[in-house]
Scaffold this active site. Sequence first.
Site, mmCIF file in Angstrom:
data_model
loop_
_atom_site.group_PDB
_atom_site.id
_atom_site.type_symbol
_atom_site.label_atom_id
_atom_site.label_comp_id
_atom_site.label_asym_id
_atom_site.label_seq_id
_atom_site.Cartn_x
_atom_site.Cartn_y
_atom_site.Cartn_z
ATOM 1 N N LEU A 133 4.164 1.596 0.585
ATOM 2 C CA LEU A 133 5.480 1.559 1.252
ATOM 3 C C LEU A 133 6.553 1.537 0.162
ATOM 4 C CD1 LEU A 133 4.990 -1.184 4.018
ATOM 5 C CD2 LEU A 133 5.106 1.289 4.336
ATOM 6 N N GLY A 140 -12.639 -4.443 8.236
ATOM 7 C CA GLY A 140 -12.276 -4.171 6.830
ATOM 8 C C GLY A 140 -10.837 -4.542 6.507
ATOM 9 N N LYS A 185 1.316 -10.516 -4.839
ATOM 10 C CA LYS A 185 2.277 -9.487 -4.413
ATOM 11 C C LYS A 185 3.711 -9.956 -4.647
ATOM 12 C CE LYS A 185 -0.734 -7.274 -1.070
ATOM 13 N NZ LYS A 185 -1.220 -7.285 0.304
ATOM 14 N N GLY A 197 -5.321 -1.049 4.106
ATOM 15 C CA GLY A 197 -6.250 0.013 4.465
ATOM 16 C C GLY A 197 -6.488 0.946 3.293
ATOM 17 N N ALA A 215 0.827 -1.227 0.000
ATOM 18 C CA ALA A 215 0.000 0.000 0.000
ATOM 19 C C ALA A 215 0.856 1.270 0.000
ATOM 20 C CB ALA A 215 -0.953 -0.029 1.200
HETATM 21 N N1 NAP Z 1 -9.530 -2.241 0.733
HETATM 22 C C1 NAP Z 1 -8.228 -2.122 0.999
HETATM 23 O O1 NAP Z 1 -7.813 -1.785 2.111
HETATM 24 C C2 NAP Z 1 -7.197 -2.386 -0.082
HETATM 25 C C3 NAP Z 1 -5.852 -2.234 0.226
HETATM 26 C C4 NAP Z 1 -4.902 -2.425 -0.780
HETATM 27 C C5 NAP Z 1 -5.316 -2.779 -2.067
HETATM 28 N N2 NAP Z 1 -6.639 -2.951 -2.324
HETATM 29 C C6 NAP Z 1 -7.020 -3.303 -3.689
HETATM 30 O O2 NAP Z 1 -7.790 -2.226 -4.237
HETATM 31 C C7 NAP Z 1 -8.745 -2.739 -5.153
HETATM 32 C C8 NAP Z 1 -10.131 -2.247 -4.737
HETATM 33 O O3 NAP Z 1 -10.412 -2.727 -3.432
HETATM 34 P P1 NAP Z 1 -11.741 -2.268 -2.647
HETATM 35 O O4 NAP Z 1 -11.544 -2.740 -1.254
HETATM 36 O O5 NAP Z 1 -12.040 -0.850 -2.928
HETATM 37 O O6 NAP Z 1 -12.843 -3.200 -3.383
HETATM 38 P P2 NAP Z 1 -14.428 -2.983 -3.365
HETATM 39 O O7 NAP Z 1 -14.856 -2.144 -2.231
HETATM 40 O O8 NAP Z 1 -14.991 -4.368 -3.521
HETATM 41 O O9 NAP Z 1 -14.713 -2.150 -4.716
HETATM 42 C C9 NAP Z 1 -14.445 -2.672 -5.988
HETATM 43 C C10 NAP Z 1 -14.998 -1.729 -7.029
HETATM 44 O O10 NAP Z 1 -14.633 -2.235 -8.318
HETATM 45 C C11 NAP Z 1 -15.757 -2.116 -9.173
HETATM 46 N N3 NAP Z 1 -15.676 -3.060 -10.281
HETATM 47 C C12 NAP Z 1 -15.680 -4.406 -10.250
HETATM 48 N N4 NAP Z 1 -15.621 -4.888 -11.516
HETATM 49 C C13 NAP Z 1 -15.578 -3.811 -12.326
HETATM 50 C C14 NAP Z 1 -15.544 -3.647 -13.734
HETATM 51 N N5 NAP Z 1 -15.496 -4.702 -14.553
HETATM 52 N N6 NAP Z 1 -15.557 -2.386 -14.238
HETATM 53 C C15 NAP Z 1 -15.584 -1.310 -13.405
HETATM 54 N N7 NAP Z 1 -15.629 -1.397 -12.068
HETATM 55 C C16 NAP Z 1 -15.625 -2.643 -11.544
HETATM 56 C C17 NAP Z 1 -16.933 -2.430 -8.289
HETATM 57 O O11 NAP Z 1 -18.105 -1.970 -8.937
HETATM 58 P P3 NAP Z 1 -19.578 -2.112 -8.271
HETATM 59 O O12 NAP Z 1 -19.604 -1.070 -7.185
HETATM 60 O O13 NAP Z 1 -20.479 -1.797 -9.408
HETATM 61 O O14 NAP Z 1 -19.649 -3.512 -7.772
HETATM 62 C C18 NAP Z 1 -16.546 -1.619 -7.036
HETATM 63 O O15 NAP Z 1 -16.941 -0.283 -7.174
HETATM 64 C C19 NAP Z 1 -8.585 -4.259 -5.114
HETATM 65 O O16 NAP Z 1 -7.748 -4.671 -6.166
HETATM 66 C C20 NAP Z 1 -7.920 -4.524 -3.770
HETATM 67 O O17 NAP Z 1 -7.171 -5.724 -3.752
HETATM 68 C C21 NAP Z 1 -7.583 -2.746 -1.368
#
Ligand code: NAP
Length: 359
Positions: free
Chosen positions: A158, A209, A227, A341, A156
């Site tokens: 770092l 979360g 990763k 996060g 994230a």
């Molecule tokens: N959460 C964390 O703390 C965190 C930390 C580091 C990295 N990440 C990475 O960041 C990314 C997002 O995580 P998140 O936690 O925000 O996930 P999330 O809350 O599940 O949100 C995912 C978003 O992607 C959208 N999406 C899915 N398929 C799509 C498509 N084909 N076209 C356009 N939009 C699409 C979804 O749309 P809908 O709303 O329409 O379903 C939703 O808005 C992931 O790759 C995750 O591994 C997350």
Amino acid sequence: MSSVVQLATAYRSVPASRLALLGTGVVGTAFVERYERLQQGNPGLPAFAWLANSRVLHDCEGTPEQALENARASLPNTSDLPPWAETEALRRGDVLVDATASEIVADRHAEWLARGVHVVTANKLGSGGASIRAHAIADAVRTSGARYGDSATVGAGLPLLRSLRALVAGGDRIHRVEGVLSGSLAWLFNQYDGMRPFSGFVREAREAGYTEPDPRLDLSGEDVRRKLLILARAAGLSLSAEEVRVESLVPVELAALAVHELDGALELLDAPFATCFKDAYRKGEKLRFLGRFDGEGASVGLQALPADHPLCGGSGTDNRVAIFSDRYREQPLLIQGPGAGAEVTAAALLDDVLSIANG
Ligand SMILES: NC(=O)c1ccc[n+]([C@@H]2O[C@H](COP(=O)([O-])OP(=O)(O)OC[C@H]3O[C@@H](n4cnc5c(N)ncnc54)[C@H](OP(=O)(O)O)[C@@H]3O)[C@@H](O)[C@H]2O)c1
């Protein structure tokens, strides 16, 4: 135009013009909020053109926050195509931010880059997925002059990828990289005390979360595998997903269940982890979920380490990674800090956008 001039044009860097966002979930929302805050004092940020999720695309003629609210409230997409499929909406010089975990989106990274669109991503499926896709991305970056911002994919934001690339660029060979690469698993093994059931900690981590809504995605080691692939490729190693040995923490009976059946069956984790913890505790060791690669291969799994081992430090959701190279032979370069996060991830995405915008 002479071929020399054509070549120079192809390799020239592409100035950033407008911003577009895919994904309006936890990270996408934090990104828009941070963009709005930063924009007050930073005229260097590109203007927000549009944002989209899997249901709808909204332009940002009002404020990005308004577009975000509308997009989040929209109904499911009834078309077979994603709402952003007509990516004529993307022009050379635009910065596309991928805050999804979508294969379909990751599959387009190389094509966008080849068209001169910069891609900034939290989605690990680009350079942490299939080798063929990672190579296509690297080739497109080399030939188009567009940039690929991936610092949110591992740790994230770092300075992990940055440090590895700087060592390689400085002529160092990377001998070994190992460490705690999952913030959610770091939290679980920092908290687990062997007295209370492991399943309780998993529920707590999910509610906070720290894990994915389906915690099996974290416990299976798949996230760490991706990763590790990103790190190995940044270190110049051509590693494929199949070459990483992954020891999943998910018992077979739990892996087979549907998502809605999961919560009632998390207790299946309790007995195996209690045994692991007890064995480690007796020897004065701590459990850590590690990813590791060196010249011999790559692996992901749970290990019991002596309590004073360098990778046992850190707390909460900290990532902690040791890099061994020509210049860090005996004592590794250690990088530690919060590795999960939405806030830190969104900050890493915006750092990459700013770095592209500022050339
Ligand atoms: N959460 C964390 O703390 C965190 C930390 C580091 C990295 N990440 C990475 O960041 C990314 C997002 O995580 P998140 O936690 O925000 O996930 P999330 O809350 O599940 O949100 C995912 C978003 O992607 C959208 N999406 C899915 N398929 C799509 C498509 N084909 N076209 C356009 N939009 C699409 C979804 O749309 P809908 O709303 O329409 O379903 C939703 O808005 C992931 O790759 C995750 O591994 C997350």
